[in-house]
Scaffold this motif. Structure first.
Motif, mmCIF file in Angstrom:
data_model
loop_
_atom_site.group_PDB
_atom_site.id
_atom_site.type_symbol
_atom_site.label_atom_id
_atom_site.label_comp_id
_atom_site.label_asym_id
_atom_site.label_seq_id
_atom_site.Cartn_x
_atom_site.Cartn_y
_atom_site.Cartn_z
ATOM 1 N N THR A 193 0.816 -1.216 0.000
ATOM 2 C CA THR A 193 0.000 0.000 0.000
ATOM 3 C C THR A 193 0.852 1.270 0.000
ATOM 4 O O THR A 193 0.381 2.313 -0.415
ATOM 5 N N MET A 194 2.092 1.156 0.475
ATOM 6 C CA MET A 194 2.973 2.330 0.476
ATOM 7 C C MET A 194 3.441 2.635 -0.944
ATOM 8 O O MET A 194 3.660 1.721 -1.724
ATOM 9 N N PRO A 195 3.632 3.915 -1.296
ATOM 10 C CA PRO A 195 4.212 4.214 -2.618
ATOM 11 C C PRO A 195 5.622 3.600 -2.693
ATOM 12 O O PRO A 195 6.415 3.775 -1.769
ATOM 13 N N PRO A 196 5.932 2.912 -3.779
ATOM 14 C CA PRO A 196 7.245 2.273 -3.897
ATOM 15 C C PRO A 196 8.411 3.241 -3.715
ATOM 16 O O PRO A 196 9.428 2.884 -3.129
ATOM 17 N N VAL A 197 8.230 4.475 -4.183
ATOM 18 C CA VAL A 197 9.319 5.456 -4.042
ATOM 19 C C VAL A 197 9.617 5.705 -2.568
ATOM 20 O O VAL A 197 10.768 5.856 -2.160
ATOM 21 N N VAL A 198 8.563 5.727 -1.770
ATOM 22 C CA VAL A 198 8.729 5.953 -0.331
ATOM 23 C C VAL A 198 9.496 4.784 0.293
ATOM 24 O O VAL A 198 10.377 4.973 1.133
ATOM 25 N N ILE A 199 9.165 3.569 -0.155
ATOM 26 C CA ILE A 199 9.883 2.395 0.334
ATOM 27 C C ILE A 199 11.373 2.523 -0.008
ATOM 28 O O ILE A 199 12.242 2.280 0.826
ATOM 29 N N GLY A 200 11.638 2.923 -1.266
ATOM 30 C CA GLY A 200 13.029 3.082 -1.696
ATOM 31 C C GLY A 200 13.756 4.093 -0.831
ATOM 32 O O GLY A 200 14.894 3.859 -0.406
ATOM 33 N N LEU A 201 13.079 5.194 -0.510
ATOM 34 C CA LEU A 201 13.695 6.222 0.324
ATOM 35 C C LEU A 201 13.987 5.666 1.719
ATOM 36 O O LEU A 201 15.064 5.863 2.274
ATOM 37 N N GLY A 202 13.007 4.911 2.253
ATOM 38 C CA GLY A 202 13.190 4.304 3.570
ATOM 39 C C GLY A 202 14.391 3.367 3.588
ATOM 40 O O GLY A 202 15.226 3.404 4.499
ATOM 41 N N LEU A 203 14.488 2.535 2.563
ATOM 42 C CA LEU A 203 15.612 1.603 2.478
ATOM 43 C C LEU A 203 16.932 2.366 2.404
ATOM 44 O O LEU A 203 17.919 2.000 3.031
ATOM 45 N N LEU A 204 16.911 3.461 1.642
ATOM 46 C CA LEU A 204 18.118 4.264 1.471
ATOM 47 C C LEU A 204 18.563 4.846 2.812
ATOM 48 O O LEU A 204 19.746 4.892 3.134
ATOM 49 N N LEU A 205 17.566 5.269 3.617
ATOM 50 C CA LEU A 205 17.898 5.884 4.903
ATOM 51 C C LEU A 205 18.485 4.864 5.872
ATOM 52 O O LEU A 205 19.256 5.217 6.755
ATOM 53 N N VAL A 206 18.105 3.593 5.700
ATOM 54 C CA VAL A 206 18.617 2.569 6.613
ATOM 55 C C VAL A 206 19.935 1.994 6.104
ATOM 56 O O VAL A 206 20.918 1.878 6.833
ATOM 57 N N PHE A 207 19.955 1.649 4.809
ATOM 58 C CA PHE A 207 21.133 0.966 4.260
ATOM 59 C C PHE A 207 22.131 1.923 3.613
ATOM 60 O O PHE A 207 23.209 1.519 3.216
ATOM 61 N N CYS A 210 8.238 -8.595 -9.341
ATOM 62 C CA CYS A 210 9.672 -8.292 -9.398
ATOM 63 C C CYS A 210 10.070 -7.802 -10.787
ATOM 64 O O CYS A 210 10.848 -6.860 -10.926
ATOM 65 N N LEU A 211 9.537 -8.444 -11.829
ATOM 66 C CA LEU A 211 9.881 -8.051 -13.197
ATOM 67 C C LEU A 211 9.454 -6.616 -13.473
ATOM 68 O O LEU A 211 10.073 -5.913 -14.262
ATOM 69 N N ALA A 212 8.377 -6.178 -12.809
ATOM 70 C CA ALA A 212 7.800 -4.878 -13.117
ATOM 71 C C ALA A 212 8.214 -3.788 -12.131
ATOM 72 O O ALA A 212 7.926 -2.622 -12.361
ATOM 73 N N GLU A 213 8.874 -4.150 -11.046
ATOM 74 C CA GLU A 213 9.163 -3.189 -9.974
ATOM 75 C C GLU A 213 10.011 -2.025 -10.507
ATOM 76 O O GLU A 213 10.981 -2.220 -11.211
ATOM 77 N N PHE A 214 9.627 -0.810 -10.117
ATOM 78 C CA PHE A 214 10.335 0.348 -10.651
ATOM 79 C C PHE A 214 10.735 1.349 -9.556
ATOM 80 O O PHE A 214 11.918 1.615 -9.340
ATOM 81 N N GLY A 215 9.752 1.842 -8.828
ATOM 82 C CA GLY A 215 9.984 2.960 -7.907
ATOM 83 C C GLY A 215 11.041 2.693 -6.853
ATOM 84 O O GLY A 215 12.013 3.448 -6.716
ATOM 85 N N ALA A 216 10.856 1.612 -6.111
ATOM 86 C CA ALA A 216 11.782 1.317 -5.021
ATOM 87 C C ALA A 216 13.176 1.011 -5.562
ATOM 88 O O ALA A 216 14.187 1.415 -4.986
ATOM 89 N N THR A 217 13.212 0.306 -6.702
ATOM 90 C CA THR A 217 14.501 -0.042 -7.294
ATOM 91 C C THR A 217 15.272 1.205 -7.694
ATOM 92 O O THR A 217 16.448 1.370 -7.361
ATOM 93 N N LEU A 218 14.581 2.110 -8.401
ATOM 94 C CA LEU A 218 15.263 3.322 -8.887
ATOM 95 C C LEU A 218 15.756 4.165 -7.716
ATOM 96 O O LEU A 218 16.885 4.645 -7.707
ATOM 97 N N MET A 219 14.918 4.286 -6.686
ATOM 98 C CA MET A 219 15.261 5.138 -5.547
ATOM 99 C C MET A 219 16.439 4.567 -4.762
ATOM 100 O O MET A 219 17.328 5.296 -4.346
ATOM 101 N N PHE A 220 16.416 3.259 -4.549
ATOM 102 C CA PHE A 220 17.390 2.633 -3.648
ATOM 103 C C PHE A 220 18.627 2.151 -4.399
ATOM 104 O O PHE A 220 19.751 2.266 -3.918
ATOM 105 N N ALA A 221 18.424 1.604 -5.606
ATOM 106 C CA ALA A 221 19.552 0.977 -6.305
ATOM 107 C C ALA A 221 20.073 1.852 -7.439
ATOM 108 O O ALA A 221 21.160 1.608 -7.958
#
Lengths: 259, 206
Positions: free
Chosen positions: A93-107, A196-207
């Motif tokens: 339910t969370m926006p993927p970009v937000v997840i990516g940002l969260g991961l970035l802040l931790v890792f 996984c094949l379609a994931e975009f937001g979190a990947t771009l933000m974090f990786a």
């Protein structure tokens, strides 16, 4: 099941058109279609291999993490269960970009865990591992939800019979429950893998967007959009075909196992 | 000392079961009672699949349950084989795998032969009739190494011929020193059936 009447066919049209139009649009603009020319393109090749590799690894990890959670939720009552159920729905339910940002802040380099990893010379953001972490984060909930329904549909009697015969809980889970819930978690794998094949937001933000390292197909589409529209279309067609092929393939496998 | 000493008080919603069961020497006990009197519940309590509010259970020299001292051994460590009323053959495993799954290959095959299901060993449970499944399930339960066996209406779906065959096998096991508690539905067919009353039961068997 009864045959479909004309009225219901009319009701079906908006949805089918909505889904099919963009798909058809992509295919038609990409004509004359020459898949080999696309796949031989260096950038596409790298992105395709990376997407497949990270999606497979992420799905396997999601299976290992998710299956016990699904079983626990289906069989046990414990304090905090409601909380756990909410956590499970968060990544979808969370926006993927937000997840990516969260991961970035931790890792990230100055994040809590990132600092710790830095001591040993590991850097996670902008690497392939970062892609996998983002994918696992996003796809595990889907696998948990599908498998949980499968575990719940298995009568308690089999576990009772197994334990009365001397199987401990872990053996029972491994030897009885996992095989019996196979159709359910196969459906979960199909969902998780295609996500996984379609994931975009979190990947771009974090990786990030490093070709060959963290540039998956969806990220490559966006990247190509900025300079080369035909290339973007061809990557999009490859990405879409991959999704369609893997979804039909996995659904077929699931059907054969179910029967 | 008793082979089985069970003292229980169990309550779930409006249902309650309270009483004492003592068995002094290994034997086959037929347990009967009207619908809803708690026969199946009693077996589940002994097997450890239900947890009583109060009670203690001693099997031989082993204390398996004592609510006062917070002792409650898990079913898998109780050394008691329990067979449910429902069909619990594992649907994905062949009959042979089902019967020999406790790594007691020879015993499993032996019981399959005694019960006349050795021809079905390679089939899946879904390919058998109800009666054949019941016999396979019985073979699986009897093939366990445990000396205590709880059977919940194991012969309900068998025809007369198979019923007598299976009963003989069960009786022979009791002769060998196993303690078998068997719930039966038609008490007139068996000798010396123990009736489980609705209210407080007190059963003592010499």
């Amino acid at each position: 099941m009864r045959p479909l009447s004309k009225l219901w066919i009319l009701a079906l049209c908006p949805f089918v058109l909505l889904i099919l139009l963009p798909v058809l649009g992509l295919f038609i603009t990409s004509l004359p279609f020459d898949p080999w020319a696309y796949i031989n393109h260096n950038l596409v090749q790298k992105a395709l291999l990376l997407t497949l590799k990270t999606s497979i690894i992420a799905t396997i990890i999601a299976w290992c993490i998710g299956l016990p959670v699904a079983y626990i939720l289906s069989r046990f009552n414990f304090p905090g269960k409601k909380f756990l159920e909410i956590i499970i729905d968060l990544p979808t339910t969370m926006p993927p970009v937000v997840i990516g940002l969260g991961l970035l802040l931790v890792f990230g380099q100055f994040g809590w865990l990132g600092k710790f990893f830095n001591i040993f010379g590991f850097r996670i953001p902008l690497t392939t591992s970062a892609v996998v972490i983002a994918l696992v984060f996003r796809s595990t909930p889907l696998l948990i939800r599908a498998s949980r329904a499968g575990f719940e549909s298995i009568p308690l009697i089999y576990e009772q019979a197994a334990s009365s015969g001397g199987m401990n809980e872990w053996q029972c889970f491994r030897r009885i429950m996992i095989p019996m819930a196979k159709p359910a978690w196969m459906a979960g794998i199909a969902l998780a893998f295609t996500l996984c094949l379609a994931e975009f937001g979190a990947t771009l933000m974090f990786a990030g967007n490093v070709p060959g390292v963290s540039q998956t197909l969806p990220v490559a589409v966006m990247s190509a959009m900025e300079s080369d529209l035909p290339l973007a279309i061809c990557i999009a067609v490859v990405s879409m075909s991959l999704s369609i092929i893997s979804l039909t393939g996995l659904r077929y496998l699931e059907q054969t196992w179910r029967s | 000392m008793e082979v089985l000493d069970f003292n229980v008080c169990y309550q779930a919603g409006s249902f309650s079961l309270e009483g004492i069961l003592k068995i002094h020497r290994p034997q086959l006990v037929y347990l009967s009672g009207e619908n809803g009197s708690g026969k199946s519940t009693l077996l589940k309590l002994i097997a450890g699949h239900l947890h009583p509010n109060n009670g203690h259970l001693r099997v031989g020299t082993q204390l398996l349950l004592d609510t006062a001292r917070c002792i409650n051994i898990k079913p898998e460590y109780r050394g008691i084989s329990w067979q449910s009323q429902e069909d619990s053959l594992f649907p994905l495993a062949s009959v042979k795998k089902n019967i020999t799954w406790w790594q007691r290959h020879a015993q499993g095959i032996e019981f399959a032969k005694k019960l006349g299901v050795e021809d079905h060993l390679d089939r899946l449970p879904s390919q058998l009739s109800g009666g054949q499944r019941a016999l396979c399930l019985l073979a699986r339960t009897l093939a366990t190494p445990n000396r205590y066996i709880l059977l919940d209406e194991p012969l309900a779906s068998l025809d007369d011929l198979k019923h007598d065959l299976a009963l003989k096998v069960i009786q022979a096991e009791a002769q060998k020193g196993r303690t078998i508690l068997m719930v039966v539905h038609h008490p007139k067919r068996y000798n010396s059936v123990v009736e489980l009353p609705r209210a407080n039961f007190k059963i003592e068997l010499g």
